[in-house]
Each structure stands twice: as C-alpha cells, then as structure tokens.
Design a protein around this motif. Sequence first.
Motif, PDB file in Angstrom:
ATOM      1  N   VAL A  26       0.751  -0.990  -0.060  1.00 47.50           N
ATOM      2  CA  VAL A  26      -0.079  -0.342   0.035  1.00 47.50           C
ATOM      3  C   VAL A  26       0.843   1.117   0.203  1.00 47.50           C
ATOM      4  O   VAL A  26       0.521   2.471  -0.746  1.00 47.50           O
ATOM      5  N   ASP A  27       1.372   1.098   0.718  1.00 48.05           N
ATOM      6  CA  ASP A  27       2.335   2.375   0.945  1.00 48.05           C
ATOM      7  C   ASP A  27       3.429   3.097  -0.393  1.00 48.05           C
ATOM      8  O   ASP A  27       3.536   3.781  -0.553  1.00 48.05           O
ATOM      9  N   TYR A  28       4.171   1.609  -0.548  1.00 42.41           N
ATOM     10  CA  TYR A  28       4.223   1.684  -2.543  1.00 42.41           C
ATOM     11  C   TYR A  28       3.972   2.398  -3.091  1.00 42.41           C
ATOM     12  O   TYR A  28       4.070   3.130  -3.983  1.00 42.41           O
ATOM     13  N   VAL A  29       2.457   1.375  -3.388  1.00 43.01           N
ATOM     14  CA  VAL A  29       1.838   2.239  -4.519  1.00 43.01           C
ATOM     15  C   VAL A  29       1.277   4.030  -3.950  1.00 43.01           C
ATOM     16  O   VAL A  29       1.077   4.325  -5.096  1.00 43.01           O
ATOM     17  N   VAL A  30       1.080   3.784  -2.925  1.00 41.91           N
ATOM     18  CA  VAL A  30       0.519   5.516  -2.103  1.00 41.91           C
ATOM     19  C   VAL A  30       1.154   6.306  -2.549  1.00 41.91           C
ATOM     20  O   VAL A  30       1.171   7.741  -3.994  1.00 41.91           O
ATOM     21  N   ASN A  31       2.581   5.749  -2.530  1.00 47.03           N
ATOM     22  CA  ASN A  31       4.247   6.932  -3.140  1.00 47.03           C
ATOM     23  C   ASN A  31       4.013   6.970  -4.907  1.00 47.03           C
ATOM     24  O   ASN A  31       4.380   7.904  -5.019  1.00 47.03           O
ATOM     25  N   ARG A  32       3.946   6.015  -5.357  1.00 46.26           N
ATOM     26  CA  ARG A  32       3.923   5.753  -7.270  1.00 46.26           C
ATOM     27  C   ARG A  32       2.716   7.378  -6.959  1.00 46.26           C
ATOM     28  O   ARG A  32       3.322   7.581  -7.656  1.00 46.26           O
ATOM     29  N   VAL A  33       1.500   6.757  -6.624  1.00 47.88           N
ATOM     30  CA  VAL A  33       0.328   7.256  -7.424  1.00 47.88           C
ATOM     31  C   VAL A  33       0.581   8.811  -7.203  1.00 47.88           C
ATOM     32  O   VAL A  33       0.544   9.564  -7.482  1.00 47.88           O
ATOM     33  N   LEU A  53      -3.071  -1.536  -6.537  1.00 49.82           N
ATOM     34  CA  LEU A  53      -2.775  -2.278  -5.250  1.00 49.82           C
ATOM     35  C   LEU A  53      -3.659  -3.408  -5.964  1.00 49.82           C
ATOM     36  O   LEU A  53      -3.310  -4.171  -5.358  1.00 49.82           O
ATOM     37  N   ARG A  54      -4.787  -4.045  -6.702  1.00 45.75           N
ATOM     38  CA  ARG A  54      -5.105  -4.972  -7.506  1.00 45.75           C
ATOM     39  C   ARG A  54      -3.926  -5.655  -7.774  1.00 45.75           C
ATOM     40  O   ARG A  54      -4.336  -7.011  -7.818  1.00 45.75           O
ATOM     41  N   SER A  55      -3.315  -5.097  -8.008  1.00 47.02           N
ATOM     42  CA  SER A  55      -2.640  -5.520  -9.515  1.00 47.02           C
ATOM     43  C   SER A  55      -1.225  -6.004  -8.355  1.00 47.02           C
ATOM     44  O   SER A  55      -0.335  -7.045  -8.883  1.00 47.02           O
ATOM     45  N   VAL A  58      -3.184  -6.588  -3.693  1.00 44.00           N
ATOM     46  CA  VAL A  58      -3.907  -6.253  -2.284  1.00 44.00           C
ATOM     47  C   VAL A  58      -5.462  -5.403  -2.818  1.00 44.00           C
ATOM     48  O   VAL A  58      -5.638  -5.312  -3.494  1.00 44.00           O
ATOM     49  N   VAL A  59      -6.802  -5.887  -1.868  1.00 44.90           N
ATOM     50  CA  VAL A  59      -8.079  -5.878  -1.786  1.00 44.90           C
ATOM     51  C   VAL A  59      -8.131  -3.968  -1.172  1.00 44.90           C
ATOM     52  O   VAL A  59      -8.303  -3.907   0.254  1.00 44.90           O
ATOM     53  N   PRO A  60      -7.951  -3.309  -1.993  1.00 42.37           N
ATOM     54  CA  PRO A  60      -8.126  -2.160  -1.704  1.00 42.37           C
ATOM     55  C   PRO A  60      -9.690  -1.658  -0.358  1.00 42.37           C
ATOM     56  O   PRO A  60     -10.728  -2.399  -0.464  1.00 42.37           O
ATOM     57  N   ASN A  61      -8.985  -0.979   0.985  1.00 41.91           N
ATOM     58  CA  ASN A  61      -9.918  -0.552   1.802  1.00 41.91           C
ATOM     59  C   ASN A  61     -10.712   0.811   1.477  1.00 41.91           C
ATOM     60  O   ASN A  61      -9.788   1.529   0.454  1.00 41.91           O
ATOM     61  N   GLY A  62     -11.940   0.840   0.607  1.00 41.94           N
ATOM     62  CA  GLY A  62     -12.936   2.208   0.126  1.00 41.94           C
ATOM     63  C   GLY A  62     -12.158   3.295   1.076  1.00 41.94           C
ATOM     64  O   GLY A  62     -12.513   4.287   0.497  1.00 41.94           O
ATOM     65  N   ARG A  63     -12.608   3.770   2.026  1.00 39.97           N
ATOM     66  CA  ARG A  63     -12.293   4.303   3.002  1.00 39.97           C
ATOM     67  C   ARG A  63     -11.106   4.705   3.134  1.00 39.97           C
ATOM     68  O   ARG A  63     -11.145   6.152   2.643  1.00 39.97           O
ATOM     69  N   GLN A  64      -9.908   4.189   3.327  1.00 37.59           N
ATOM     70  CA  GLN A  64      -8.491   4.306   2.708  1.00 37.59           C
ATOM     71  C   GLN A  64      -7.933   5.072   2.067  1.00 37.59           C
ATOM     72  O   GLN A  64      -7.075   6.088   1.642  1.00 37.59           O
ATOM     73  N   ILE A  65      -8.713   4.052   0.561  1.00 40.16           N
ATOM     74  CA  ILE A  65      -8.365   4.454  -0.637  1.00 40.16           C
ATOM     75  C   ILE A  65      -8.840   6.052  -1.010  1.00 40.16           C
ATOM     76  O   ILE A  65      -8.205   7.728  -1.162  1.00 40.16           O
ATOM     77  N   ALA A  66     -10.157   6.594  -0.799  1.00 39.48           N
ATOM     78  CA  ALA A  66     -10.910   7.659  -0.773  1.00 39.48           C
ATOM     79  C   ALA A  66      -9.875   9.161  -0.150  1.00 39.48           C
ATOM     80  O   ALA A  66      -9.622  10.388  -0.309  1.00 39.48           O
ATOM     81  N   GLN A  67      -9.283   8.097   0.929  1.00 39.94           N
ATOM     82  CA  GLN A  67      -9.031   9.621   2.445  1.00 39.94           C
ATOM     83  C   GLN A  67      -7.611   9.973   1.083  1.00 39.94           C
ATOM     84  O   GLN A  67      -6.815  10.530   1.503  1.00 39.94           O
ATOM     85  N   TYR A  68      -6.637   9.231   0.707  1.00 37.20           N
ATOM     86  CA  TYR A  68      -5.249   8.728   0.143  1.00 37.20           C
ATOM     87  C   TYR A  68      -5.583  10.110  -1.179  1.00 37.20           C
ATOM     88  O   TYR A  68      -4.735  11.095  -1.630  1.00 37.20           O
TER      89      TYR A  68
END
Length: 83
Positions: A26-33, A53-55, A58-68
């Motif tokens: 998750v940290d890696y993907v968020v930093n890339r995005v 994340l799916r690639s 990782v099954v994303p958490n909708g609330r966490q994704i919305a915050q990021y």
Amino acid sequence: MEPVASVSLATGALPRPGGWQMQLRVDYVVNRVMQTHRGQSEDAVAQAINDQLRSFGVVPNGRQIAQYAQVISSLPMLPPNNH
C-alpha cells in the motif's frame, strides 16, 4: 522531484505484525501514485490507487483509498522532469 518515503526491507529477529507485507505494498503504491497523479481529480487518483493495488494482489479498503485520493488530489502538480 520530491523523494519517495523510504521502505526498509531489512530482516531482523523481531516478529512482524500480521499484514506487514500488505502495508508495504500500500505504501509503495500510494507513493507511486503521489508522484504521477497529484493535482488530478479524486476519482482519477482513487482509480489509479485501486488498479495498482489490485495488480499487487491487495484488495483495497474504500475508505482508506478515498482518504489517500483526497490528499493526493489536493497536492500541486509536479513540474515536468526534462532531463
């Protein structure tokens, strides 16, 4: 360009909490995005995080994704890197 947060993969004798590999992904993907999608719409940022994340399995958490996505979309766009 802003540096990416460091991720340490060093192994030690201490036991790791469950889910630590998922959090690294998750940290890696968020930093890339954050580097590629900052300043774009929240929907575009959330979709990029979700897809990446799916690639990684990782099954994303909708609330966490919305915050990021909200934070990343509010950041100013990076200037082009013309090296």
